[in-house]
Design an enzyme around this catalytic site. Structure first.
Site, short mmCIF file in Angstrom:
data_model
loop_
_atom_site.label_atom_id
_atom_site.label_comp_id
_atom_site.label_asym_id
_atom_site.label_seq_id
_atom_site.Cartn_x
_atom_site.Cartn_y
_atom_site.Cartn_z
N GLU A 147 0.82 -1.22 0.00
CA GLU A 147 0.00 0.00 0.00
C GLU A 147 0.86 1.28 0.00
O GLU A 147 0.40 2.33 0.43
CB GLU A 147 -0.95 0.01 1.21
N TYR B 42 -14.21 14.45 20.53
CA TYR B 42 -12.87 13.97 20.18
C TYR B 42 -12.77 13.47 18.75
O TYR B 42 -11.71 13.56 18.13
CB TYR B 42 -12.35 12.95 21.21
#
Ligand code: 13P
Length: 210
Positions: A73, A119
């Site tokens: 990747e 968050y």
């Protein structure tokens, strides 16, 4: 942090992600920017058992320098690291709940997870583009990810998983954890009419912590 310390940190954080189930088998890969290139987890390596000295090293042009053969990747990581010069690291996972959202969301969507909690917004932001499906390791994914990453800290690869960047390796890991948690909450609360943060609350978070 010098290269030896970053290698050790990469192995420690990989082990932590693996121990907590964010990665299984040999899924996932991580890259870290260095002054003279990049570190990249080796292909077919288990994030739980990385050996610091065997982590792949790539040159600034992403060509192979040393260590085990890098992840297939590399294109995915290069797409984000080139689009975001401020990104010091990229974490790709197949973490269960984020991947579930990546199977539900339509390619082209930009906010497949609602801003339920602060968050998620603080670590990932408002924008989480969904990139169409590509076979793992297919270099053809690079352009789509590169374009999306210019305005997004993280993207979701359809039917595959999240790709998350951060200023440092620790930041990228934290953001990947928050993304997984937000995906879990979104699935838990799907259809239940949960209250999201308002656009003004999201703006406030991004202007304070963004
Ligand atoms: P690598 O083992 O080549 O890093 O591939 C694992 C993966 O997560 C593919 O998306």
């Amino acid at each position: 942090m010098d290269e030896a310390a970053l290698r050790a940190q990469l192995a420690a954080l990989g082990a932590s992600l693996f121990a907590r189930g964010y990665s299984v088998g040999t899924a996932g890969n991580i890259s870290v920017r260095l002054p003279d290139g990049f570190l990249m987890t080796p292909t077919n390596s288990c994030l739980g058992r990385l050996e610091p000295a065997r982590i792949s090293k790539l040159a600034p042009d992403f060509s192979y320098v040393s260590g085990d053969k890098p992840s297939k990747e590399v294109f995915m990581h290069r797409a984000v690291l080139m689009a975001r010069p401020d990104a010091g690291a990229v974490v790709h996972l197949h973490s269960t709940h984020a991947t579930a959202i990546a199977c539900l969301a339509a390619p082209g969507e930009s906010a497949p997870i609602p801003p339920l909690t602060p968050y998620f917004v603080m670590r990932v932001g408002r924008n989480l583009p969904v990139i169409r499906y590509y076979r793992p390791g297919d270099g053809a994914m690079e352009n789509d990810i590169h374009e999306a990453a210019k305005t997004a800290k993280a993207v979701l690869l359809a039917n595959h998983g999240p790709v998350v960047s951060g200023r440092t390796l620790e930041d990228a890991v934290h953001a990947a954890e928050e993304l997984e948690e937000a995906a879990r909450l979104a699935l838990l609360l799907r259809g239940a009419g949960a209250r999201s943060l308002t656009p003004a609350q999201v703006d406030d978070l991004l202007s304070t912590f963004g």
